[in-house]
Design a protein around this motif. Structure first.
Motif, PDB file in Angstrom:
ATOM      1  N   ALA A   1      25.146  15.526  12.647  1.00  0.00           N
ATOM      2  CA  ALA A   1      25.642  16.509  11.674  1.00  0.00           C
ATOM      3  C   ALA A   1      24.710  16.596  10.472  1.00  0.00           C
ATOM      4  O   ALA A   1      24.392  17.694   9.978  1.00  0.00           O
ATOM      5  CB  ALA A   1      27.051  16.138  11.235  1.00  0.00           C
ATOM      6  N   ILE A   2      24.257  15.434  10.002  1.00  0.00           N
ATOM      7  CA  ILE A   2      23.317  15.433   8.880  1.00  0.00           C
ATOM      8  C   ILE A   2      22.026  16.126   9.275  1.00  0.00           C
ATOM      9  O   ILE A   2      21.447  16.912   8.495  1.00  0.00           O
ATOM     10  CB  ILE A   2      23.057  13.984   8.420  1.00  0.00           C
ATOM     11  CG1 ILE A   2      24.337  13.374   7.855  1.00  0.00           C
ATOM     12  CG2 ILE A   2      21.943  13.943   7.387  1.00  0.00           C
ATOM     13  CD1 ILE A   2      24.209  11.903   7.529  1.00  0.00           C
ATOM     14  N   GLY A   3      21.561  15.884  10.457  1.00  0.00           N
ATOM     15  CA  GLY A   3      20.337  16.521  10.914  1.00  0.00           C
ATOM     16  C   GLY A   3      20.486  18.020  11.029  1.00  0.00           C
ATOM     17  O   GLY A   3      19.584  18.789  10.644  1.00  0.00           O
ATOM     18  N   ILE A   4      21.632  18.449  11.600  1.00  0.00           N
ATOM     19  CA  ILE A   4      21.867  19.900  11.711  1.00  0.00           C
ATOM     20  C   ILE A   4      21.948  20.520  10.327  1.00  0.00           C
ATOM     21  O   ILE A   4      21.418  21.628  10.068  1.00  0.00           O
ATOM     22  CB  ILE A   4      23.153  20.152  12.520  1.00  0.00           C
ATOM     23  CG1 ILE A   4      22.943  19.716  13.977  1.00  0.00           C
ATOM     24  CG2 ILE A   4      23.552  21.623  12.462  1.00  0.00           C
ATOM     25  CD1 ILE A   4      24.205  19.788  14.822  1.00  0.00           C
TER      26      ILE A   4
ATOM     27  N   ILE B   1      18.524  20.878   9.086  1.00  0.00           N
ATOM     28  CA  ILE B   1      17.819  21.965   9.777  1.00  0.00           C
ATOM     29  C   ILE B   1      18.276  23.322   9.244  1.00  0.00           C
ATOM     30  O   ILE B   1      17.460  24.267   9.098  1.00  0.00           O
ATOM     31  CB  ILE B   1      18.066  21.869  11.304  1.00  0.00           C
ATOM     32  CG1 ILE B   1      17.402  20.607  11.862  1.00  0.00           C
ATOM     33  CG2 ILE B   1      17.547  23.097  12.032  1.00  0.00           C
ATOM     34  CD1 ILE B   1      17.783  20.321  13.298  1.00  0.00           C
ATOM     35  N   VAL B   2      19.547  23.459   8.944  1.00  0.00           N
ATOM     36  CA  VAL B   2      20.077  24.743   8.472  1.00  0.00           C
ATOM     37  C   VAL B   2      19.724  24.967   7.000  1.00  0.00           C
ATOM     38  O   VAL B   2      19.302  26.079   6.596  1.00  0.00           O
ATOM     39  CB  VAL B   2      21.601  24.810   8.688  1.00  0.00           C
ATOM     40  CG1 VAL B   2      22.189  26.068   8.029  1.00  0.00           C
ATOM     41  CG2 VAL B   2      21.926  24.786  10.175  1.00  0.00           C
TER      42      VAL B   2
ATOM     43  N   LEU C   1      16.912  27.715   4.413  1.00  0.00           N
ATOM     44  CA  LEU C   1      17.651  28.557   3.470  1.00  0.00           C
ATOM     45  C   LEU C   1      17.266  28.227   2.034  1.00  0.00           C
ATOM     46  O   LEU C   1      17.036  29.137   1.208  1.00  0.00           O
ATOM     47  CB  LEU C   1      19.160  28.337   3.670  1.00  0.00           C
ATOM     48  CG  LEU C   1      19.743  28.886   4.993  1.00  0.00           C
ATOM     49  CD1 LEU C   1      21.217  28.546   5.086  1.00  0.00           C
ATOM     50  CD2 LEU C   1      19.521  30.394   5.094  1.00  0.00           C
ATOM     51  N   ILE C   2      17.202  26.919   1.772  1.00  0.00           N
ATOM     52  CA  ILE C   2      16.817  26.519   0.413  1.00  0.00           C
ATOM     53  C   ILE C   2      15.391  26.983   0.130  1.00  0.00           C
ATOM     54  O   ILE C   2      15.074  27.452  -0.980  1.00  0.00           O
ATOM     55  CB  ILE C   2      16.950  24.991   0.258  1.00  0.00           C
ATOM     56  CG1 ILE C   2      18.422  24.583   0.325  1.00  0.00           C
ATOM     57  CG2 ILE C   2      16.323  24.508  -1.043  1.00  0.00           C
ATOM     58  CD1 ILE C   2      18.643  23.080   0.328  1.00  0.00           C
TER      59      ILE C   2
ATOM     60  N   PHE D   1      14.372  18.970  13.726  1.00  0.00           N
ATOM     61  CA  PHE D   1      14.932  19.254  15.049  1.00  0.00           C
ATOM     62  C   PHE D   1      14.349  18.290  16.091  1.00  0.00           C
ATOM     63  O   PHE D   1      15.072  17.782  16.946  1.00  0.00           O
ATOM     64  CB  PHE D   1      14.627  20.712  15.424  1.00  0.00           C
ATOM     65  CG  PHE D   1      15.136  21.092  16.786  1.00  0.00           C
ATOM     66  CD1 PHE D   1      16.473  21.350  17.003  1.00  0.00           C
ATOM     67  CD2 PHE D   1      14.270  21.172  17.875  1.00  0.00           C
ATOM     68  CE1 PHE D   1      16.942  21.700  18.267  1.00  0.00           C
ATOM     69  CE2 PHE D   1      14.717  21.497  19.129  1.00  0.00           C
ATOM     70  CZ  PHE D   1      16.063  21.766  19.327  1.00  0.00           C
ATOM     71  N   VAL D   2      13.040  18.029  15.985  1.00  0.00           N
ATOM     72  CA  VAL D   2      12.417  17.068  16.891  1.00  0.00           C
ATOM     73  C   VAL D   2      13.025  15.669  16.677  1.00  0.00           C
ATOM     74  O   VAL D   2      13.308  14.939  17.637  1.00  0.00           O
ATOM     75  CB  VAL D   2      10.892  17.038  16.685  1.00  0.00           C
ATOM     76  CG1 VAL D   2      10.249  15.945  17.539  1.00  0.00           C
ATOM     77  CG2 VAL D   2      10.289  18.388  16.996  1.00  0.00           C
TER      78      VAL D   2
END
Length: 805
Positions: free
Chosen positions: A105-108, A111-112, A116-117, A482-483
């Motif tokens: 969850a932290i990784g996602i 990634i998101v 955006l930032i 993501f990797v």
């Protein structure tokens, strides 16, 4: 009569006692039970070619994964999965993977949010916000802030560079492991094949040893005559050899005595005529001297009369008669004592031939029994399930071919892994280089006294590098995360679900769980009554135990009954016990010969050799020259010329006789003296020598008369015991070898450990080190972006001047 019986009993029991003592001592030493056997062949192991250290980040990785996944090995969950999925099973899986799900969850979220930032940050700066307006207010603590931001940016960049170095090393190790995995797996399988192939070879060695043992015993039985005959000869040798040797020696004494007597007679024949002639001449001279001394005109001649009376050889050289001794010697020679000893030796040497003739049928029967025994022993190895090793070895060969077929794809994957890792490392390195250039150029071109609008191009260039690093960070961070996420899920679960339970043996316990592998039961496959566990097999193989113990083969194969040779040994015993080995007795010395030896000893002891020696010494001591000197002195005192001349003439005659005696008589007397002394020396020992011969011959004759049959039986038994001991020693060796040495499965456990090392300690550890290093860099990119943006404004040239109040 009673004394004779008592003596016979003592001799018999002493002979039996000596027989058993000799059999115990000599039989134990002569039986070649301890045969040299070839060492079992052991498989050659191909060493590993992975020499690099892939565990430099293992403690950190294990600590992190231990925090993420602190739950114990999910044995029950995995068993439930094998039985089928349901809602409860999925729920248990999700609960077990809670730590991984949080990290995912932290990784996602990373990634998101990062793109955006980055997008909002770029738009905000384009609008003049978020530090986008090129104006900086000069305050009193501006230099302190710049130094603080500089130090933080430097430290964070160093941390990112450290992670980047670890990325490069772990990526290299991962690609190296992938590239060498086919070769390493092939070598592991080759070691297992070598181990499997060595087991039939070791069994074949046991079979070959059985053939050698049977052939050895067969050859010994074929050579029963020489071998058993030698043993019987050894049993008789201790008694018979002293008797025969002493008999030969007394024969030599008899011959020496005969030669001495012949030499004595020969010397006497030469001496007596010469002594008689000398005595006649001396008597004539003595008579003339006597006449001269009795003349009336001879002055002081009466004083010489006593010396004249001594001038005589009468009664000398009168030796005692040797006819009795000569007769006794001749009779002893005619008895041929040496020939009797040679007949005894011929009897002794004929024993092997007699044994061979007497045991021919027993040997043939025993050889047939040995052929049956050989077939029985060879059937032991034929009943062993050796085909499974050949089948398994063929399967491993097919696996090696499959691995070889996939090698090009694995090499390509290794190259791709190397390239991707290098590109990612270089991109992270680019951010690090931008930060370091910013730090270097910024501090090199900045003059604190300059106005923000008048900063140098070097300082401004440093600020631009900071912003370039920020831009690269926003571009690559979410992709690299993501990797990290993918590799974390794969590598982390590989460690927690495979490697960690593999290392602490929980993985083997899972395999041993009933129903975990459908239709698999190791005990049923081997027809064992006990519940055999993979974990126990692996533990035994780690201790390099043999297959017999590891797989409890005693439950399916009765080795003791297969190697039981007692039935055949009893039959061989019966075959030889039925053989009657008859060795005809001989008489070493007949009573007549013994009587002649006693007569010889008695005659020799009756000879008075000392009297003969004394006569020889008396004659040798005669000195006529002294009397001649006295005559010359007496002649000098005479006034009568005729008497004077006669005395001188008679003195001259005495000297001539002395000269003749010295040249002709004395050498013969010396020779005679030597001969007599030799005869005396021999004669003084003849009595004790004859007694010694008769005693030893009597002892040997008692053994031949009363103990030879016991010796033959005892040695025959010892010979057969020796041959059967060879078999028993082989059976013990074969049993011990099969149960304790054949198929030591240490190589199999080593292959499993080497596979675990390849997969876990090299591949998984390198992969985990890579994603952890990459994740390390990604996490520190966030503060790097923040401090780089903050620090860049202290080095970039501002467009607008802000007044200082």
């Amino acid at each position: 009569m009673l004394n004779m019986r008592s003596r016979m009993k003592k001799v018999l029991w002493s002979g039996v006692l000596l027989l058993f003592l000799w059999t115990f001592v000599n039989g134990q030493a002569s039986c070649p039970v301890e045969t040299t056997r070839t060492a079992l062949q052991t498989p050659d192991e191909i060493p590993t070619k992975l020499t690099f250290n892939s565990a430099f980040m293992s403690p950190m990785v294990h600590s992190f994964l231990g925090s993420v996944q602190s739950n114990p090995f999910p044995k029950d969950i995995l068993i439930g999965i094998t039985k089928g999925y349901d809602t409860e099973t999925v729920k248990e899986v999700l609960q077990y993977q809670t730590g991984f799900l949080v990290c995912v969850a932290i990784g996602i979220l990373y990634i998101v949010l990062m793109p955006l930032i980055g997008l909002f940050f770029a738009c905000c700066r384009c609008c003049g916000n978020c530090g986008g307006r090129m104006q900086q207010k000069k305050t009193t603590n501006i230099h302190c802030k710049r130094r603080s931001f500089y130090l933080c940016t430097f430290l964070i960049t160093v941390l990112i560079m450290a992670g980047n170095i670890c990325m490069f090393l772990s990526s290299t190790n991962t690609s190296e492991t992938l590239m060498r995995s086919p070769t390493e797996l092939t070598d592991i399988l080759e070691n297992v094949k070598g181990y499997l192939n060595s087991i039939p070879q070791q069994i074949q060695q046991v079979t070959n040893e059985s053939r050698v043992t049977v052939d050895t015993v067969k050859n010994n039985l074929v050579e029963t005559g020489p071998l058993l005959g030698k043993l019987i000869q050894n049993g008789l040798k201790g008694h018979l050899d002293p008797a025969l040797n002493s008999t030969t020696e007394i024969g030599q004494v008899i011959n020496s005595t005969s030669d001495g007597l012949l030499q004595l007679n020969k010397t006497l024949e030469l001496l007596k005529p010469k002594a008689a002639a000398l005595q006649a001449n001396l008597s004539a001279v003595r008579q003339r001297i006597n006449n001269t001394l009795r003349m009336s005109d001879c002055v002081n001649c009466a004083a010489l009369q006593p010396e004249l009376d001594k001038l005589s050889l009468d009664g000398s050289l009168e030796f005692p008669d040797q006819k009795d001794l000569r007769s006794a010697v001749d009779k002893a020679i005619n008895a041929d004592v040496t020939g009797q000893a040679n007949k005894g030796r011929d009897f002794f040497g004929s024993i092997p031939g007699k044994v061979k003739n007497e045991t021919r049928l027993s040997v043939q029967d025993a050889l047939l029994k040995l052929e049956n025994l050989k077939t029985r022993i060879l059937s032991v190895t034929k009943d062993l399930p050796l085909d499974v090793f050949n089948t398994t070895s063929a399967s491993l060969t097919d696996m090696q071919k499959s691995i070889k077929g996939f090698s090009p794809y694995i090499d390509r994957s290794s190259q791709i892994s190397r390239d991707v890792g290098l590109v990612m490392s270089c991109l992270i390195l680019l951010v690090v280089i931008c930060n370091f250039l910013g730090l270097l150029l910024g501090i090199a071109g900045l003059n604190p006294k300059d106005s923000p609008t008048e900063r140098s191009g070097t300082s401004n260039c440093g600020g631009i590098f900071f912003m370039a690093g920020v831009g690269f960070s926003f571009l690559i961070s979410w992709i690299f995360m993501f990797v990290v996420l993918v590799l974390f899920i794969v590598g982390g679960n590989s460690y927690t679900l495979v490697c960690r339970p593999w290392q602490n043996k929980e993985f083997f316990q899972l395999i041993d769980t009933p129903g975990m592998i459908p239709d698999f039961n190791l005990s049923s496959a081997l027809n064992l009554n006990t519940n055999l566990k993979i974990f126990n097999v692996y533990s035994d193989c780690q201790n390099n135990k043999p297959l017999w113990i590891t797989f409890h083969l005693n439950e399916i194969f009765d080795l003791n009954s297969k190697l039981n040779v007692s039935e055949y040994t009893h039959e061989i015993y019966r075959s030889f016990e039925g053989a009657k080995i008859n060795i005809a007795n001989i008489t070493i010395l007949s009573p007549e010969v013994k009587s002649q030896l006693n007569n010889f000893a008695s005659s020799a002891s009756s000879m008075n050799f000392s009297n003969i020696i004394q006569q020889i010494n008396d004659v040798s001591a005669t000195n006529l020259s002294l009397v001649a000197e006295s005559l010359d002195i007496l002649a000098g005192k005479q006034s009568n010329q005729t008497i004077k001349n006669q005395l001188h003439e008679e003195a001259k005659d005495l000297r001539d006789i002395q000269t003749e005696m010295t040249s002709n008589i004395i050498p013969l007397l010396m020779e005679l003296n030597t001969t007599v002394k030799n005869l005396s020396a021999v004669a003084s020992q003849i009595t004790s020598a004859v007694e010694n011969v008769l005693r030893k011959v009597g002892s040997a004759q008692d053994v031949l008369n009363y103990n030879i049959s016991q010796i033959v039986k005892a040695e025959s038994r010892a010979f057969i015991d020796c041959q059967l001991e060879i078999f028993l020693a082989f059976v013990h060796w074969a049993n011990q070898t099969i149960t304790e040495k054949v198929g030591r499965c240490g190589p199999a456990a080593a292959a499993v450990d080497r596979t675990e090392e390849l997969f876990c300690k090299h591949l998984v550890e390198s992969l985990n080190a890579f994603w952890l290093s990459l994740g390390w860099c990604m996490m520190f990119l966030i503060p790097s972006i923040i401090f780089s943006v903050k620090l860049a404004k202290y080095y970039r040239r501002m467009k607008y001047l802000d007044a200082y109040e």
